[in-house]
Design a protein around this motif. Sequence first.
Motif, mmCIF file in Angstrom:
data_model
loop_
_atom_site.group_PDB
_atom_site.id
_atom_site.type_symbol
_atom_site.label_atom_id
_atom_site.label_comp_id
_atom_site.label_asym_id
_atom_site.label_seq_id
_atom_site.Cartn_x
_atom_site.Cartn_y
_atom_site.Cartn_z
ATOM 1 N N LEU A 54 -101.322 -7.894 -76.647
ATOM 2 C CA LEU A 54 -99.915 -8.157 -76.940
ATOM 3 C C LEU A 54 -99.090 -7.314 -75.980
ATOM 4 O O LEU A 54 -99.282 -6.099 -75.880
ATOM 5 C CB LEU A 54 -99.584 -7.765 -78.386
ATOM 6 C CG LEU A 54 -98.103 -7.779 -78.777
ATOM 7 C CD1 LEU A 54 -97.547 -9.201 -78.740
ATOM 8 C CD2 LEU A 54 -97.919 -7.178 -80.157
ATOM 9 N N TYR A 55 -98.208 -7.964 -75.254
ATOM 10 C CA TYR A 55 -97.288 -7.289 -74.355
ATOM 11 C C TYR A 55 -95.881 -7.565 -74.848
ATOM 12 O O TYR A 55 -95.584 -8.682 -75.283
ATOM 13 C CB TYR A 55 -97.418 -7.815 -72.915
ATOM 14 C CG TYR A 55 -98.735 -7.462 -72.273
ATOM 15 C CD1 TYR A 55 -98.865 -6.272 -71.561
ATOM 16 C CD2 TYR A 55 -99.837 -8.292 -72.383
ATOM 17 C CE1 TYR A 55 -100.075 -5.932 -70.973
ATOM 18 C CE2 TYR A 55 -101.045 -7.953 -71.808
ATOM 19 C CZ TYR A 55 -101.161 -6.778 -71.106
ATOM 20 O OH TYR A 55 -102.352 -6.434 -70.533
ATOM 21 N N VAL A 56 -95.024 -6.557 -74.792
ATOM 22 C CA VAL A 56 -93.633 -6.724 -75.182
ATOM 23 C C VAL A 56 -92.779 -6.318 -73.986
ATOM 24 O O VAL A 56 -92.860 -5.186 -73.517
ATOM 25 C CB VAL A 56 -93.283 -5.873 -76.418
ATOM 26 C CG1 VAL A 56 -91.830 -6.072 -76.791
ATOM 27 C CG2 VAL A 56 -94.194 -6.221 -77.598
ATOM 28 N N PHE A 57 -91.994 -7.256 -73.497
ATOM 29 C CA PHE A 57 -91.119 -7.017 -72.354
ATOM 30 C C PHE A 57 -89.677 -6.931 -72.852
ATOM 31 O O PHE A 57 -89.295 -7.669 -73.760
ATOM 32 C CB PHE A 57 -91.234 -8.153 -71.333
ATOM 33 C CG PHE A 57 -92.584 -8.261 -70.701
ATOM 34 C CD1 PHE A 57 -92.869 -7.556 -69.541
ATOM 35 C CD2 PHE A 57 -93.575 -9.055 -71.261
ATOM 36 C CE1 PHE A 57 -94.113 -7.646 -68.950
ATOM 37 C CE2 PHE A 57 -94.832 -9.152 -70.677
ATOM 38 C CZ PHE A 57 -95.103 -8.440 -69.525
ATOM 39 N N GLY A 58 -88.897 -6.050 -72.248
ATOM 40 C CA GLY A 58 -87.498 -5.932 -72.644
ATOM 41 C C GLY A 58 -86.656 -5.428 -71.499
ATOM 42 O O GLY A 58 -87.171 -4.974 -70.479
#
Length: 108
Positions: A54-58
């Motif tokens: 799981l990758y979270v980009f912001g």
Amino acid sequence: MCESGSEQVSYADNGVPQGGPISPIIFNIVMNGIDQVIMDIDEQVYPIRYADDLYVFGNTWNCVNKMKEPIKKFLKARGLKLNEAKTKIVEVNEGIDFLGYNIKEYID
């Protein structure tokens, strides 16, 4: 162990072997809904799941960092916990390796 006639059934309590082909499928079934949880908190944060990652980009470090607690809560409700040793938050100019590519922003 259950016995039914001459058949025996035993249950293992040690989970699915790491690296097995079923592991990423189970991960995605269990994680179903995490994307919406994350995006409901902040529309400027984009989760990506692939296999068992799981990758979270912001847009900012703070937007991504505030996702840790909701992710922990989501996992806890499913009997799981965030692996802090494998969890890191990096700036886009540091980059990440994803699917054989290094995703990184290069500034001139």
